[in-house]
Design an enzyme around this catalytic site. Structure first.
Site, short mmCIF file in Angstrom:
data_model
loop_
_atom_site.label_atom_id
_atom_site.label_comp_id
_atom_site.label_asym_id
_atom_site.label_seq_id
_atom_site.Cartn_x
_atom_site.Cartn_y
_atom_site.Cartn_z
N HIS A 1 -71.54 -31.40 41.55
CA HIS A 1 -71.05 -32.77 41.54
C HIS A 1 -72.02 -33.67 40.79
CE1 HIS A 1 -70.31 -36.81 43.27
NE2 HIS A 1 -69.08 -36.46 43.04
N HIS A 2 -73.32 -33.56 41.09
CA HIS A 2 -74.31 -34.27 40.29
C HIS A 2 -75.65 -33.56 40.33
CE1 HIS A 2 -75.69 -36.54 44.01
NE2 HIS A 2 -76.85 -36.21 43.45
N HIS B 1 -73.07 -45.72 48.99
CA HIS B 1 -72.28 -44.65 49.57
C HIS B 1 -70.82 -45.09 49.51
CE1 HIS B 1 -76.27 -43.29 51.64
NE2 HIS B 1 -76.34 -43.31 50.34
N MET C 1 -76.35 -47.65 51.03
CA MET C 1 -77.49 -48.01 50.20
C MET C 1 -76.97 -48.97 49.15
SD MET C 1 -79.65 -44.55 49.50
CE MET C 1 -80.26 -43.51 50.83
#
Ligand code: IYT
Ligand code: CU
Ligand code: CU
Length: 316
Positions: free
Chosen positions: A65-66, A204, A274
């Site tokens: 995904h990352h 998030h 965050m």
């Protein structure tokens, strides 16, 4: 995959003694649940100052995904790889982010003559690679993953060093059911001139839009604005600008608390939130300040002037 590409190593360039490359690869991992965060570390291969001048990603599109690359003094673990989604994290001390790859986003290139300075002297003795494996259904066959990246490096001093300016909030509280909560951050800039070339947003699930600005003589100039629900890569800045002594850097994250039944605070889990706006910049190497941050909410009056676009959610 080719087992040779599962090895992390340094390769000398025999045509130019200043140049080398570093392959940083997961050591053949099989994530066992979706949304795993796995980390591995690799020591910076030289004690001399060296510079990363290019990043070449190697990621399995169906599972990764990352990927984030950090530099730090000490990794959080000495294992060949570890779970860094929980409390263990990436580094023992402060980590600085140098690269982000996210599926479906174009990767960032460093401008010419710009490098991230690493090495023991620069407080960056280790690279830590973090990979977020999203959907693990492609691992039903138990194959091993060796995703990672190659760094093109040189010991030749670069005219400009790359750095990160991070704006983040510490005290945001999002009330359940409340449609709009702004998290604002602003600091006066009091260092040598920097030239932003990329930005990254991070929240998030509740983040709708994150925008960052330079304020000079009361005028707000957009550095970047993005939905944190899109791939959280570094995107090119809105336009080229400088940030110099006397300017102010400011950012706003807009959150939506509808659908939550209790209050949401800043924290590490997906139930928390965050608010981060990262500016990747270059700076004359004679000053070389590689990392700066701002955690100040700034004066509320200042944010009365914020351009209206900062309040407009980006549809995804
Ligand atoms: C509390 C919070 O906002 N943490 C962010 C920002 C952060 C990044 C780094 C804080 C520190 C760091 O050393 I690098 I202290 C945060 O954790 N952001 C995540 C990753 O950790 C980078 C992100 O994806 O932006
Ligand atoms: Cu991810
Ligand atoms: Cu986060």
């Amino acid at each position: 995959s080719d087992p040779a590409s599962c090895v992390s190593r340094t390769n000398q360039d025999f045509t130019n003694s200043h140049n080398f490359s570093v392959d940083i690869r997961m050591p053949g991992v099989v994530p066992t649940r979706s949304d795993s965060y796995l980390c591995m570390s690799f020591p910076v291969p030289t004690n001399r100052d060296s510079y990363i001048v290019d990043f070449i990603p190697h990621a399995s599109m169906d599972t990764v995904h990352h990927m984030l690359l950090f530099g730090c003094q000490r990794p959080a673990s000495t294992s060949s790889y570890w779970d860094c989604g929980g409390s263990q994290g990436t580094c023992k001390n402060d980590a600085s982010i140098m690269y982000a790859w996210a599926r479906n986003a174009p990767p960032t290139k460093l401008p010419k003559d710009v490098g991230f300075k690493v090495g023991r002297n620069a407080g960056m003795s280790y690279f830590v690679l973090q990979i977020h494996y999203g959907d693990i259904s492609a691992f039903k066959d138990h194959h091993r993953d060796c995703s990672g990246l190659s760094l093109r490096m040189t010991t030749k001093p670069q005219p400009f060093v790359a750095g990160i300016y991070l704006l983040m909030t510490m005290d945001t509280v999002i009330l359940p059911g409340k449609r709009v909560t702004n998290a604002d951050i602003a600091c006066d800039y009091s260092s040598y001139p920097i030239y932003p070339f990329a930005f990254r947003t991070h929240t998030h699930r509740l983040g709708k839009v994150v925008s960052g600005y330079r304020i000079r003589d009361g005028e707000w100039t957009l550095i970047g604005r993005q939905s944190p629900q899109l791939p959280q890569a570094f995107y090119p800045v809105n336009r080229e600008l400088s940030v110099k002594y006397g300017d102010t850097l400011a950012a706003r994250c807009v959150f939506n608390g509808e659908g939550r039944t209790s209050k949401t605070i800043i924290g590490g889990t997906s139930e928390d939130e965050m608010c981060n706006f990262y500016i990747m910049y270059y700076m004359d190497s004679k000053h070389a300040v590689p990392f700066m941050n701002c955690m100040d909410p700034g004066p509320p009056e200042l944010f009365e002037e914020i351009p209206a676009e900062a309040n407009i959610p980006i549809p995804v």
